[in-house]
Design a protein around this motif. Structure first.
Motif, PDB file in Angstrom:
ATOM      1  N   VAL A  43       0.834  -1.209   0.000  1.00  0.00           N
ATOM      2  CA  VAL A  43       0.000   0.000   0.000  1.00  0.00           C
ATOM      3  C   VAL A  43       0.864   1.253   0.000  1.00  0.00           C
ATOM      4  N   THR A  44       1.933   1.264   0.798  1.00  0.00           N
ATOM      5  CA  THR A  44       2.745   2.480   0.865  1.00  0.00           C
ATOM      6  C   THR A  44       3.572   2.693  -0.394  1.00  0.00           C
ATOM      7  N   ARG A  45       3.970   1.643  -1.048  1.00  0.00           N
ATOM      8  CA  ARG A  45       4.800   1.792  -2.244  1.00  0.00           C
ATOM      9  C   ARG A  45       3.987   1.756  -3.536  1.00  0.00           C
ATOM     10  N   LYS A  46       2.752   1.376  -3.434  1.00  0.00           N
ATOM     11  CA  LYS A  46       1.871   1.288  -4.612  1.00  0.00           C
ATOM     12  C   LYS A  46       2.458   0.390  -5.696  1.00  0.00           C
ATOM     13  N   ALA A  47       3.138  -0.657  -5.271  1.00  0.00           N
ATOM     14  CA  ALA A  47       3.766  -1.566  -6.233  1.00  0.00           C
ATOM     15  C   ALA A  47       3.339  -2.990  -5.920  1.00  0.00           C
ATOM     16  N   VAL A  48       2.771  -3.662  -6.894  1.00  0.00           N
ATOM     17  CA  VAL A  48       2.359  -5.047  -6.690  1.00  0.00           C
ATOM     18  C   VAL A  48       3.096  -6.015  -7.604  1.00  0.00           C
ATOM     19  N   TRP A  49       3.834  -5.503  -8.558  1.00  0.00           N
ATOM     20  CA  TRP A  49       4.408  -6.376  -9.572  1.00  0.00           C
ATOM     21  C   TRP A  49       5.592  -7.188  -9.093  1.00  0.00           C
ATOM     22  N   TRP A  50       6.138  -6.892  -7.902  1.00  0.00           N
ATOM     23  CA  TRP A  50       7.196  -7.710  -7.319  1.00  0.00           C
ATOM     24  C   TRP A  50       6.715  -9.139  -7.100  1.00  0.00           C
ATOM     25  N   ILE A  51       5.403  -9.297  -7.029  1.00  0.00           N
ATOM     26  CA  ILE A  51       4.841 -10.612  -6.729  1.00  0.00           C
ATOM     27  C   ILE A  51       5.054 -11.605  -7.871  1.00  0.00           C
ATOM     28  N   VAL A  52       5.162 -11.127  -9.097  1.00  0.00           N
ATOM     29  CA  VAL A  52       5.305 -12.039 -10.242  1.00  0.00           C
ATOM     30  C   VAL A  52       6.621 -12.829 -10.164  1.00  0.00           C
ATOM     31  N   PRO A  53       7.792 -12.183 -10.059  1.00  0.00           N
ATOM     32  CA  PRO A  53       9.007 -12.993  -9.944  1.00  0.00           C
ATOM     33  C   PRO A  53       9.066 -13.804  -8.645  1.00  0.00           C
ATOM     34  N   THR A  54       8.420 -13.311  -7.592  1.00  0.00           N
ATOM     35  CA  THR A  54       8.395 -14.056  -6.328  1.00  0.00           C
ATOM     36  C   THR A  54       7.672 -15.383  -6.501  1.00  0.00           C
ATOM     37  N   VAL A  55       6.496 -15.348  -7.118  1.00  0.00           N
ATOM     38  CA  VAL A  55       5.729 -16.580  -7.307  1.00  0.00           C
ATOM     39  C   VAL A  55       6.424 -17.494  -8.319  1.00  0.00           C
ATOM     40  N   ILE A  56       7.031 -16.928  -9.343  1.00  0.00           N
ATOM     41  CA  ILE A  56       7.772 -17.760 -10.299  1.00  0.00           C
ATOM     42  C   ILE A  56       8.884 -18.513  -9.565  1.00  0.00           C
ATOM     43  N   ALA A  57       9.584 -17.841  -8.665  1.00  0.00           N
ATOM     44  CA  ALA A  57      10.655 -18.492  -7.909  1.00  0.00           C
ATOM     45  C   ALA A  57      10.105 -19.600  -7.013  1.00  0.00           C
ATOM     46  N   ILE A  58       8.999 -19.335  -6.334  1.00  0.00           N
ATOM     47  CA  ILE A  58       8.385 -20.355  -5.476  1.00  0.00           C
ATOM     48  C   ILE A  58       7.940 -21.551  -6.305  1.00  0.00           C
ATOM     49  N   GLY A  70      -1.958 -16.916 -13.379  1.00  0.00           N
ATOM     50  CA  GLY A  70      -2.742 -16.708 -12.158  1.00  0.00           C
ATOM     51  C   GLY A  70      -2.191 -15.577 -11.312  1.00  0.00           C
ATOM     52  N   THR A  71      -0.873 -15.482 -11.248  1.00  0.00           N
ATOM     53  CA  THR A  71      -0.217 -14.425 -10.482  1.00  0.00           C
ATOM     54  C   THR A  71      -0.475 -13.055 -11.102  1.00  0.00           C
ATOM     55  N   VAL A  72      -0.374 -12.964 -12.408  1.00  0.00           N
ATOM     56  CA  VAL A  72      -0.590 -11.691 -13.103  1.00  0.00           C
ATOM     57  C   VAL A  72      -2.037 -11.223 -12.929  1.00  0.00           C
ATOM     58  N   VAL A  73      -2.978 -12.145 -12.939  1.00  0.00           N
ATOM     59  CA  VAL A  73      -4.391 -11.777 -12.717  1.00  0.00           C
ATOM     60  C   VAL A  73      -4.553 -11.168 -11.325  1.00  0.00           C
ATOM     61  N   VAL A  74      -3.990 -11.814 -10.312  1.00  0.00           N
ATOM     62  CA  VAL A  74      -4.096 -11.286  -8.941  1.00  0.00           C
ATOM     63  C   VAL A  74      -3.393  -9.940  -8.827  1.00  0.00           C
ATOM     64  N   ALA A  75      -2.197  -9.815  -9.389  1.00  0.00           N
ATOM     65  CA  ALA A  75      -1.464  -8.545  -9.332  1.00  0.00           C
ATOM     66  C   ALA A  75      -2.234  -7.440 -10.051  1.00  0.00           C
ATOM     67  N   SER A  76      -2.856  -7.760 -11.176  1.00  0.00           N
ATOM     68  CA  SER A  76      -3.644  -6.761 -11.914  1.00  0.00           C
ATOM     69  C   SER A  76      -4.848  -6.298 -11.111  1.00  0.00           C
ATOM     70  N   VAL A  77      -5.548  -7.241 -10.513  1.00  0.00           N
ATOM     71  CA  VAL A  77      -6.713  -6.891  -9.698  1.00  0.00           C
ATOM     72  C   VAL A  77      -6.284  -6.023  -8.512  1.00  0.00           C
ATOM     73  N   ALA A  78      -5.213  -6.413  -7.832  1.00  0.00           N
ATOM     74  CA  ALA A  78      -4.724  -5.629  -6.693  1.00  0.00           C
ATOM     75  C   ALA A  78      -4.292  -4.237  -7.132  1.00  0.00           C
ATOM     76  N   ASN A  79      -3.594  -4.165  -8.251  1.00  0.00           N
ATOM     77  CA  ASN A  79      -3.139  -2.876  -8.764  1.00  0.00           C
ATOM     78  C   ASN A  79      -4.320  -1.962  -9.078  1.00  0.00           C
ATOM     79  N   HIS A  80      -5.316  -2.475  -9.756  1.00  0.00           N
ATOM     80  CA  HIS A  80      -6.497  -1.671 -10.088  1.00  0.00           C
ATOM     81  C   HIS A  80      -7.267  -1.286  -8.832  1.00  0.00           C
ATOM     82  N   TYR A  81      -7.321  -2.176  -7.857  1.00  0.00           N
ATOM     83  CA  TYR A  81      -8.000  -1.871  -6.600  1.00  0.00           C
ATOM     84  C   TYR A  81      -7.332  -0.683  -5.912  1.00  0.00           C
TER      85      TYR A  81
END
Length: 132
Positions: free
Chosen positions: A51-66, A103-114
């Protein structure tokens, strides 16, 4: 918690009843669901930072790594799960990572738009009693 339970039930039901071999898209469903579930859990866990950084796209490489870690685990125990050729396994791994990423990109997109929509709403707010 509900989502991870659902994915787990889908996965083990697919293994026990051999749905993975009967329904061609079952693997795609479970990997897409797991990618979106991991992404949602990570975003909710690190909500303040996002919320403070307004950045959600870090989640994509994180989930790819997991997910890549899980694919390595699956490969190490592949003789336990399947008698696949290396070529078949590599194709399966690439597809699994692709749909998990989807699936990750869909969640990140929804969160970003929210959060963009939430910013638009709060941008119009003024101080209490309009005491500017």
């Amino acid at each position: 918690m509900f989502w991870s339970g659902t994915v787990t039930i889908f996965h083990f039901t697919g293994l026990i009843f051999e749905i993975y071999t009967i329904v061609s898209w079952w693997d795609l469903l479970t990997h897409t669901m797991s990618g979106s579930g991991i992404a949602a859990l990570a975003l909710l866990t690190h909500r303040e930072r996002v919320v403070t950084r307004k950045a959600v796209w870090w989640i994509v490489p994180t989930v790819i790594a997991i997910r890549a870690g899980f694919e390595v685990y699956e490969f190490v125990f592949k003789s336990f799960w399947h008698e696949w050729t290396l070529r078949h396994y590599l194709i399966d791994t690439a597809v699994d990572l692709a749909v998990s990423t989807l699936g990750t990109v869909v969640v990140a997109s929804v969160a970003n738009h929210y959060w963009i929509a939430a910013d638009d709403v709060t941008a119009g707010w003024s101080t209490p009693n309009n005491a500017d």
